[in-house]
Design an enzyme around this catalytic site. Structure first.
Site, PDB file in Angstrom:
ATOM      1  N   CYS A   7       0.878  -1.161   0.000  1.00  0.00           N
ATOM      2  CA  CYS A   7       0.000   0.000   0.000  1.00  0.00           C
ATOM      3  C   CYS A   7       0.922   1.219   0.000  1.00  0.00           C
ATOM      4  O   CYS A   7       2.148   1.067   0.009  1.00  0.00           O
ATOM      5  CB  CYS A   7      -0.886  -0.028   1.246  1.00  0.00           C
ATOM      6  SG  CYS A   7      -2.330   1.029   1.122  1.00  0.00           S
ATOM      7  N   THR A   8       0.373   2.384   0.018  1.00  0.00           N
ATOM      8  CA  THR A   8       1.220   3.569   0.034  1.00  0.00           C
ATOM      9  C   THR A   8       1.839   3.771   1.413  1.00  0.00           C
ATOM     10  O   THR A   8       3.049   3.710   1.583  1.00  0.00           O
ATOM     11  CB  THR A   8       0.434   4.822  -0.400  1.00  0.00           C
ATOM     12  OG1 THR A   8      -0.133   4.576  -1.686  1.00  0.00           O
ATOM     13  CG2 THR A   8       1.355   6.028  -0.503  1.00  0.00           C
ATOM     14  N   GLY A   9       1.003   3.961   2.436  1.00  0.00           N
ATOM     15  CA  GLY A   9       1.506   4.280   3.776  1.00  0.00           C
ATOM     16  C   GLY A   9       1.769   3.089   4.666  1.00  0.00           C
ATOM     17  O   GLY A   9       2.422   3.220   5.701  1.00  0.00           O
ATOM     18  N   ASN A  10       1.262   1.901   4.306  1.00  0.00           N
ATOM     19  CA  ASN A  10       1.414   0.686   5.106  1.00  0.00           C
ATOM     20  C   ASN A  10       0.974   0.906   6.549  1.00  0.00           C
ATOM     21  O   ASN A  10       1.605   0.462   7.486  1.00  0.00           O
ATOM     22  CB  ASN A  10       2.853   0.156   5.045  1.00  0.00           C
ATOM     23  CG  ASN A  10       3.018  -1.221   5.680  1.00  0.00           C
ATOM     24  OD1 ASN A  10       3.969  -1.466   6.411  1.00  0.00           O
ATOM     25  ND2 ASN A  10       2.110  -2.120   5.423  1.00  0.00           N
ATOM     26  N   SER A  11      -0.143   1.617   6.698  1.00  0.00           N
ATOM     27  CA  SER A  11      -0.640   1.850   8.054  1.00  0.00           C
ATOM     28  C   SER A  11      -2.053   1.318   8.251  1.00  0.00           C
ATOM     29  O   SER A  11      -2.480   1.132   9.381  1.00  0.00           O
ATOM     30  CB  SER A  11      -0.623   3.350   8.379  1.00  0.00           C
ATOM     31  OG  SER A  11      -1.557   4.037   7.568  1.00  0.00           O
ATOM     32  N   CYS A  12      -2.778   1.027   7.169  1.00  0.00           N
ATOM     33  CA  CYS A  12      -4.196   0.680   7.311  1.00  0.00           C
ATOM     34  C   CYS A  12      -4.598  -0.513   6.446  1.00  0.00           C
ATOM     35  O   CYS A  12      -4.673  -1.630   6.935  1.00  0.00           O
ATOM     36  CB  CYS A  12      -5.034   1.918   6.981  1.00  0.00           C
ATOM     37  SG  CYS A  12      -6.786   1.723   7.310  1.00  0.00           S
ATOM     38  N   ARG A  13      -4.863  -0.292   5.160  1.00  0.00           N
ATOM     39  CA  ARG A  13      -5.407  -1.352   4.306  1.00  0.00           C
ATOM     40  C   ARG A  13      -4.471  -2.545   4.177  1.00  0.00           C
ATOM     41  O   ARG A  13      -4.906  -3.694   4.303  1.00  0.00           O
ATOM     42  CB  ARG A  13      -5.744  -0.798   2.919  1.00  0.00           C
ATOM     43  CG  ARG A  13      -6.896   0.186   2.960  1.00  0.00           C
ATOM     44  CD  ARG A  13      -6.993   1.001   1.711  1.00  0.00           C
ATOM     45  NE  ARG A  13      -5.870   1.950   1.680  1.00  0.00           N
ATOM     46  CZ  ARG A  13      -5.659   2.809   0.712  1.00  0.00           C
ATOM     47  NH1 ARG A  13      -6.453   2.837  -0.329  1.00  0.00           N
ATOM     48  NH2 ARG A  13      -4.638   3.645   0.763  1.00  0.00           N
ATOM     49  N   SER A  14      -3.206  -2.302   3.914  1.00  0.00           N
ATOM     50  CA  SER A  14      -2.267  -3.420   3.780  1.00  0.00           C
ATOM     51  C   SER A  14      -2.110  -4.155   5.104  1.00  0.00           C
ATOM     52  O   SER A  14      -1.936  -5.378   5.133  1.00  0.00           O
ATOM     53  CB  SER A  14      -0.914  -2.935   3.265  1.00  0.00           C
ATOM     54  OG  SER A  14      -0.413  -1.884   4.065  1.00  0.00           O
ATOM     55  N   SER A  32       3.741  -7.006   4.969  1.00  0.00           N
ATOM     56  CA  SER A  32       3.145  -5.853   4.299  1.00  0.00           C
ATOM     57  C   SER A  32       4.155  -4.717   4.347  1.00  0.00           C
ATOM     58  O   SER A  32       5.005  -4.660   5.240  1.00  0.00           O
ATOM     59  CB  SER A  32       1.820  -5.453   4.951  1.00  0.00           C
ATOM     60  OG  SER A  32       1.991  -5.113   6.306  1.00  0.00           O
ATOM     61  N   THR A  60       4.473  -3.900  12.074  1.00  0.00           N
ATOM     62  CA  THR A  60       5.285  -2.701  11.856  1.00  0.00           C
ATOM     63  C   THR A  60       4.994  -2.153  10.473  1.00  0.00           C
ATOM     64  O   THR A  60       4.615  -2.893   9.563  1.00  0.00           O
ATOM     65  CB  THR A  60       6.788  -3.017  11.985  1.00  0.00           C
ATOM     66  OG1 THR A  60       7.127  -4.056  11.051  1.00  0.00           O
ATOM     67  CG2 THR A  60       7.145  -3.465  13.398  1.00  0.00           C
ATOM     68  N   ASP A  62       6.525  -0.899   7.344  1.00  0.00           N
ATOM     69  CA  ASP A  62       7.856  -1.047   6.749  1.00  0.00           C
ATOM     70  C   ASP A  62       7.925  -0.498   5.328  1.00  0.00           C
ATOM     71  O   ASP A  62       6.968  -0.630   4.564  1.00  0.00           O
ATOM     72  CB  ASP A  62       8.236  -2.533   6.696  1.00  0.00           C
ATOM     73  CG  ASP A  62       8.222  -3.186   8.069  1.00  0.00           C
ATOM     74  OD1 ASP A  62       8.627  -2.525   9.044  1.00  0.00           O
ATOM     75  OD2 ASP A  62       7.805  -4.356   8.154  1.00  0.00           O
ATOM     76  N   CYS A  79      -4.015  -0.493  -3.000  1.00  0.00           N
ATOM     77  CA  CYS A  79      -4.455   0.880  -3.239  1.00  0.00           C
ATOM     78  C   CYS A  79      -3.871   1.353  -4.558  1.00  0.00           C
ATOM     79  O   CYS A  79      -2.840   0.865  -4.991  1.00  0.00           O
ATOM     80  CB  CYS A  79      -4.052   1.807  -2.101  1.00  0.00           C
ATOM     81  SG  CYS A  79      -2.302   1.919  -1.783  1.00  0.00           S
ATOM     82  N   CYS A  86       4.378   0.918  -7.622  1.00  0.00           N
ATOM     83  CA  CYS A  86       4.975  -0.313  -7.124  1.00  0.00           C
ATOM     84  C   CYS A  86       6.324  -0.560  -7.795  1.00  0.00           C
ATOM     85  O   CYS A  86       6.423  -0.525  -9.015  1.00  0.00           O
ATOM     86  CB  CYS A  86       4.043  -1.487  -7.412  1.00  0.00           C
ATOM     87  SG  CYS A  86       4.611  -3.028  -6.711  1.00  0.00           S
ATOM     88  N   ASP A 103      -9.472   4.301   0.863  1.00  0.00           N
ATOM     89  CA  ASP A 103      -8.685   4.575   2.060  1.00  0.00           C
ATOM     90  C   ASP A 103      -9.603   5.184   3.113  1.00  0.00           C
ATOM     91  O   ASP A 103     -10.034   6.327   2.970  1.00  0.00           O
ATOM     92  CB  ASP A 103      -7.542   5.537   1.738  1.00  0.00           C
ATOM     93  CG  ASP A 103      -6.585   5.737   2.902  1.00  0.00           C
ATOM     94  OD1 ASP A 103      -6.907   5.286   4.029  1.00  0.00           O
ATOM     95  OD2 ASP A 103      -5.527   6.347   2.693  1.00  0.00           O
TER      96      ASP A 103
END
Length: 141
Positions: A7-14, A32, A60, A62, A79, A86, A103
């Site tokens: 994902c872009t931010g690797n904080s939510c969806r991924s 992720s 985490t 990453d 996303c 990618c 998102d």
């Protein structure tokens, strides 16, 4: 079976997708990462997953760079930003897929509406990754 979810931010969806895949089968090697990793998890994503019994609080956030040299059975973007940006996994990925989700951190409005967006997206991710697991992963195991 090695699966990388981007994902872009690797904080939510991924992170949610990572949690679901690991919950379907503990023997899968799932990671992720983000093309622009935020370095932290979205607390609403953690709460939404905890609500259904999946703890991702230990995950985490990453950067994707740390996984570029590895070989993967699947690399899945969740996303549009990650799909477009990618990195190319030259010859090290058997299957590259894109499953796009809204998102929920972009939601605006009342607290109730924002929370409902996290739940909606969580449930969409669960449905999509459950189908993917049953149709693509299980037959290969």
């Amino acid at each position: 079976m090695k699966i990388l979810i981007l994902c872009t931010g690797n904080s939510c969806r991924s992170q949610m997708a990572h949690g679901f895949m690991q919950s379907f089968n503990k023997d899968l090697y799932v990671r992720s990462a983000g093309t622009e990793a935020s370095g932290k998890l979205n607390p609403h994503a953690v709460k939404a997953m905890k609500e259904i019994g999946i703890d991702i609080s230990h995950h985490t956030s990453d950067p994707v760079d740390q996984y570029l040299g590895d070989e993967w059975d699947y690399v899945i973007t969740v996303c549009g930003g990650a799909n477009e940006n990618c990195p190319v996994f030259m010859g090290k990925v058997k299957h590259r897929l894109h499953m796009g989700f809204d998102d929920p951190s972009d939601a605006t409005g009342s607290d109730e509406f924002i929370w409902s967006e996290y739940i909606r997206v969580r449930d969409e991710i669960k449905d999509a990754f459950s189908k993917f697991y049953k149709e693509e992963i299980e037959p290969e195991l």
